[in-house]
Design a protein around this motif. Structure first.
Motif, PDB file in Angstrom:
ATOM      1  N   ALA A  72       0.827  -1.205   0.000  1.00 42.18           N
ATOM      2  CA  ALA A  72       0.000   0.000   0.000  1.00 42.18           C
ATOM      3  C   ALA A  72       0.864   1.259   0.000  1.00 42.18           C
ATOM      4  N   VAL A  73       1.910   1.252   0.803  1.00 39.01           N
ATOM      5  CA  VAL A  73       2.807   2.415   0.854  1.00 39.01           C
ATOM      6  C   VAL A  73       3.496   2.598  -0.503  1.00 39.01           C
ATOM      7  N   LEU A  74       3.866   1.498  -1.113  1.00 32.52           N
ATOM      8  CA  LEU A  74       4.561   1.559  -2.403  1.00 32.52           C
ATOM      9  C   LEU A  74       3.653   2.079  -3.508  1.00 32.52           C
ATOM     10  N   THR A  75       2.413   1.569  -3.583  1.00 35.98           N
ATOM     11  CA  THR A  75       1.525   1.976  -4.672  1.00 35.98           C
ATOM     12  C   THR A  75       0.776   3.266  -4.359  1.00 35.98           C
ATOM     13  N   GLY A  76       0.474   3.479  -3.078  1.00 36.41           N
ATOM     14  CA  GLY A  76      -0.328   4.648  -2.706  1.00 36.41           C
ATOM     15  C   GLY A  76      -1.791   4.486  -3.069  1.00 36.41           C
ATOM     16  N   GLY A  77      -2.188   3.282  -3.475  1.00 36.32           N
ATOM     17  CA  GLY A  77      -3.563   3.035  -3.916  1.00 36.32           C
ATOM     18  C   GLY A  77      -4.532   2.854  -2.759  1.00 36.32           C
ATOM     19  N   ALA A  78      -5.695   3.465  -2.884  1.00 36.31           N
ATOM     20  CA  ALA A  78      -6.717   3.368  -1.833  1.00 36.31           C
ATOM     21  C   ALA A  78      -7.121   1.918  -1.587  1.00 36.31           C
ATOM     22  N   GLU A  79      -7.253   1.140  -2.649  1.00 35.17           N
ATOM     23  CA  GLU A  79      -7.639  -0.268  -2.517  1.00 35.17           C
ATOM     24  C   GLU A  79      -6.574  -1.047  -1.741  1.00 35.17           C
ATOM     25  N   ASP A  80      -5.312  -0.732  -1.994  1.00 33.86           N
ATOM     26  CA  ASP A  80      -4.223  -1.399  -1.274  1.00 33.86           C
ATOM     27  C   ASP A  80      -4.226  -1.018   0.206  1.00 33.86           C
ATOM     28  N   PHE A  81      -4.514   0.249   0.503  1.00 33.12           N
ATOM     29  CA  PHE A  81      -4.596   0.664   1.908  1.00 33.12           C
ATOM     30  C   PHE A  81      -5.777  -0.013   2.609  1.00 33.12           C
ATOM     31  N   ARG A  82      -6.904  -0.162   1.901  1.00 34.21           N
ATOM     32  CA  ARG A  82      -8.048  -0.862   2.499  1.00 34.21           C
ATOM     33  C   ARG A  82      -7.691  -2.324   2.790  1.00 34.21           C
ATOM     34  N   ALA A  83      -6.984  -2.962   1.854  1.00 36.95           N
ATOM     35  CA  ALA A  83      -6.584  -4.364   2.051  1.00 36.95           C
ATOM     36  C   ALA A  83      -5.636  -4.492   3.248  1.00 36.95           C
ATOM     37  N   ALA A  84      -4.692  -3.564   3.366  1.00 39.19           N
ATOM     38  CA  ALA A  84      -3.758  -3.588   4.496  1.00 39.19           C
ATOM     39  C   ALA A  84      -4.499  -3.351   5.803  1.00 39.19           C
ATOM     40  N   ASP A  85      -5.405  -2.387   5.809  1.00 39.58           N
ATOM     41  CA  ASP A  85      -6.180  -2.073   7.011  1.00 39.58           C
ATOM     42  C   ASP A  85      -6.998  -3.287   7.449  1.00 39.58           C
ATOM     43  N   ALA A  86      -7.640  -3.938   6.496  1.00 36.01           N
ATOM     44  CA  ALA A  86      -8.450  -5.118   6.820  1.00 36.01           C
ATOM     45  C   ALA A  86      -7.568  -6.248   7.362  1.00 36.01           C
ATOM     46  N   ALA A  87      -6.421  -6.466   6.741  1.00 37.70           N
ATOM     47  CA  ALA A  87      -5.515  -7.542   7.183  1.00 37.70           C
ATOM     48  C   ALA A  87      -4.973  -7.269   8.582  1.00 37.70           C
ATOM     49  N   ILE A  88      -4.614  -6.034   8.844  1.00 34.23           N
ATOM     50  CA  ILE A  88      -4.091  -5.687  10.172  1.00 34.23           C
ATOM     51  C   ILE A  88      -5.180  -5.871  11.226  1.00 34.23           C
ATOM     52  N   GLY A  89      -6.377  -5.365  10.948  1.00 31.49           N
ATOM     53  CA  GLY A  89      -7.486  -5.522  11.896  1.00 31.49           C
ATOM     54  C   GLY A  89      -7.819  -6.982  12.144  1.00 31.49           C
ATOM     55  N   ARG A  90      -7.890  -7.772  11.072  1.00 30.57           N
ATOM     56  CA  ARG A  90      -8.199  -9.199  11.204  1.00 30.57           C
ATOM     57  C   ARG A  90      -7.117  -9.919  12.014  1.00 30.57           C
ATOM     58  N   THR A  91      -5.859  -9.579  11.757  1.00 31.33           N
ATOM     59  CA  THR A  91      -4.756 -10.227  12.461  1.00 31.33           C
ATOM     60  C   THR A  91      -4.780  -9.880  13.945  1.00 31.33           C
ATOM     61  N   ILE A  92      -5.078  -8.633  14.271  1.00 27.64           N
ATOM     62  CA  ILE A  92      -5.171  -8.240  15.688  1.00 27.64           C
ATOM     63  C   ILE A  92      -6.315  -8.996  16.363  1.00 27.64           C
ATOM     64  N   ARG A  93      -7.454  -9.138  15.668  1.00 26.73           N
ATOM     65  CA  ARG A  93      -8.592  -9.878  16.247  1.00 26.73           C
ATOM     66  C   ARG A  93      -8.267 -11.360  16.422  1.00 26.73           C
ATOM     67  N   GLU A  94      -7.601 -11.957  15.441  1.00 22.41           N
ATOM     68  CA  GLU A  94      -7.330 -13.400  15.486  1.00 22.41           C
ATOM     69  C   GLU A  94      -6.163 -13.758  16.399  1.00 22.41           C
ATOM     70  N   ILE A  95      -5.114 -12.963  16.353  1.00 24.22           N
ATOM     71  CA  ILE A  95      -3.882 -13.287  17.077  1.00 24.22           C
ATOM     72  C   ILE A  95      -3.843 -12.618  18.441  1.00 24.22           C
ATOM     73  N   GLY A  96      -4.381 -11.414  18.492  1.00 26.94           N
ATOM     74  CA  GLY A  96      -4.336 -10.660  19.738  1.00 26.94           C
ATOM     75  C   GLY A  96      -3.448  -9.438  19.597  1.00 26.94           C
ATOM     76  N   PRO A  97      -3.510  -8.564  20.589  1.00 26.93           N
ATOM     77  CA  PRO A  97      -2.749  -7.306  20.518  1.00 26.93           C
ATOM     78  C   PRO A  97      -1.250  -7.554  20.751  1.00 26.93           C
ATOM     79  N   MET A  98      -0.499  -7.448  19.690  1.00 25.32           N
ATOM     80  CA  MET A  98       0.956  -7.576  19.773  1.00 25.32           C
ATOM     81  C   MET A  98       1.570  -6.221  19.431  1.00 25.32           C
ATOM     82  N   ALA A  99       2.693  -5.910  20.052  1.00 24.82           N
ATOM     83  CA  ALA A  99       3.321  -4.598  19.852  1.00 24.82           C
ATOM     84  C   ALA A  99       3.610  -4.336  18.382  1.00 24.82           C
ATOM     85  N   GLY A 100       4.134  -5.317  17.669  1.00 27.67           N
ATOM     86  CA  GLY A 100       4.466  -5.132  16.258  1.00 27.67           C
ATOM     87  C   GLY A 100       3.248  -4.815  15.412  1.00 27.67           C
ATOM     88  N   LEU A 101       2.123  -5.475  15.706  1.00 28.78           N
ATOM     89  CA  LEU A 101       0.893  -5.219  14.955  1.00 28.78           C
ATOM     90  C   LEU A 101       0.324  -3.839  15.278  1.00 28.78           C
TER      91      LEU A 101
END
Length: 190
Positions: free
Chosen positions: A82-111
């Motif tokens: 997302a940072v590389l392309t600057g595309g809104a769709e890529d930022f949405r995909a990253a946002d969704a993946a980060i949110g899903r990972t935090i929900r599934e794995i739990g709150p980790m400092a790196g996330l």
């Protein structure tokens, strides 16, 4: 020229000439058409590498229970894409993946740091502030200090931003941190 005159006078010469011209032009084009497009710029190479990594990580995860390393790696690579392309769709995909990972794995400092960086890049300053508060026990980490300084800069607290950049450089003199301070100095320095 005397030898060509009788040949030019015949009716079969024009189709013969046209066929020869097409053949001469087609041979180089066949090589271009058959050649697979390969990335040529650093941008294309990096984008292809990220796409390949993301696809491999997702293929490996099909049907498996959540894996901390794999899920975190996918989120990081989607963020970098997302940072590389600057595309809104890529930022949405990253946002969704980060949110899903935090929900599934739990709150980790790196996330949370990744989420804070995403929120900051999207200029969601309130969310960035909350993300940084969640990371308060890691407040001495140079990445968190630099992000806090960036937030101070966005809020108009310029001296606090400069101080944060200097602290981040003391802890970790990376090019990113040096560039942040250089940008500050170019804007506000003497």
């Amino acid at each position: 020229m005397r030898l060509l005159k009788p040949l030019l006078a015949t009716r079969s010469f024009k189709p013969l000439l046209a066929t020869a011209a097409v053949a001469c032009l087609a041979v180089p084009l066949v090589g271009v058409i058959r050649r697979e497009a390969s990335p040529t710029t650093d941008y294309e190479i990096e984008l292809a590498r990220l796409d390949r990594d993301i696809a491999e990580l997702r293929d490996d995860a099909s049907g498996a229970p959540p894996d901390v390393d794999r899920a975190t790696s996918v989120a990081h690579r989607l963020f970098r894409r997302a940072v590389l392309t600057g595309g809104a769709e890529d930022f949405r995909a990253a946002d969704a993946a980060i949110g899903r990972t935090i929900r599934e794995i739990g709150p980790m400092a790196g996330l949370y740091l990744l989420k804070a960086n995403l929120d900051f890049r999207l200029h969601r300053l309130d969310e960035t502030r909350r993300d940084l508060a969640a990371l308060s026990r890691f407040a001495g980490d140079a990445r968190i200090v630099a992000l806090s300084a960036g937030l101070a800069l966005q809020e108009g607290r310029y001296e606090a931003a400069r101080g944060g950049y200097l602290r981040a450089i003391e802890e970790s003199p990376t090019w990113d941190n040096l560039a942040r301070l250089a940008s500050w100095e170019a804007r506000f320095g003497d």
